[in-house]
Design a protein around this motif. Structure first.
Motif: not given
Length: 198
Positions: A145-157
């Motif tokens: 879950d943490a990796l999914s959330f971090v990867l989501s934010l990185l994918s955007i920014f």
């Protein structure tokens, strides 16, 4: 250059849905609602209040259920269908302004990325359950879950960094799945047309 960045963002988000189908969608939904990102039609529906409520409920149910042995296995099987769909949606939302690449190509790449990550996740969890008696399931699920959330934010920014991480995850997933298939074949020689010599 903008096309490459948008594509990297799309594939990063799609990979994140393989780890958690709902967090990337919810992340995009919230950021769009806050005005930090702009979504083209019809993907602006992701920022609609009703859509956000549904995504929050699904994310909570998945977050809790994935920490419970047996329940997590059921959710992973469902995820084999849900994750690729979510991956395609979030990837198309992130690349809606790309003109140089056909949406079908983006959707296809996203489905492969999400399905591959979800398949690896589904393959790894039974091994973790067997090795630890289910005691490590909650920890592994939280990491996903943490990796999914971090990867989501990185994918955007920071989409290029997210894409590199997605490639690393794809390589690890490929190696693990290949190893799991080899172990299964060795454990089931009769099903592969090989009989053990006694």
């Amino acid at each position: 250059m903008e096309t490459i960045i948008a594509l990297a963002s799309s594939l990063g988000l799609a990979t994140a849905t393989g780890l958690n189908a709902y967090l990337p969608l919810l992340t995009v939904s919230v950021l769009s609602r806050l005005g930090l990102i702009q979504l083209g039609e019809p993907f602006d529906l992701l920022s609609h209040p009703i859509t956000m409520i549904v995504l929050v409920i699904l994310a909570i149910v998945d977050f809790i259920g994935d920490k419970v042995p047996a329940v997590d296995s059921v959710l992973h099987i469902i995820g084999l269908v849900i994750s690729p769909i979510a991956g395609a949606i979030v990837a198309l939302a992130a690349s809606s302004d790309i003109v140089a690449i056909h949406p079908a190509v983006v959707a296809g790449a996203a489905i492969i990325a999400a399905a591959g990550t979800q398949s690896a996740r589904t393959s790894i969890r039974p091994a973790v359950t067997a090795a630890t008696g289910g005691t490590a399931n909650s920890f592994v699920s939280f990491l996903e879950d943490a990796l999914s959330f971090v990867l989501s934010l990185l994918s955007i920014f920071l989409p290029v960094l997210a894409f590199v991480i997605a490639l690393i995850l794809a390589f690890v997933a490929f190696r693990f799945i290949r190893g799991a298939v080899r172990v299964w074949r060795e454990a089931n020689p009769r099903r592969n047309g090989v009989s053990r010599v006694r």
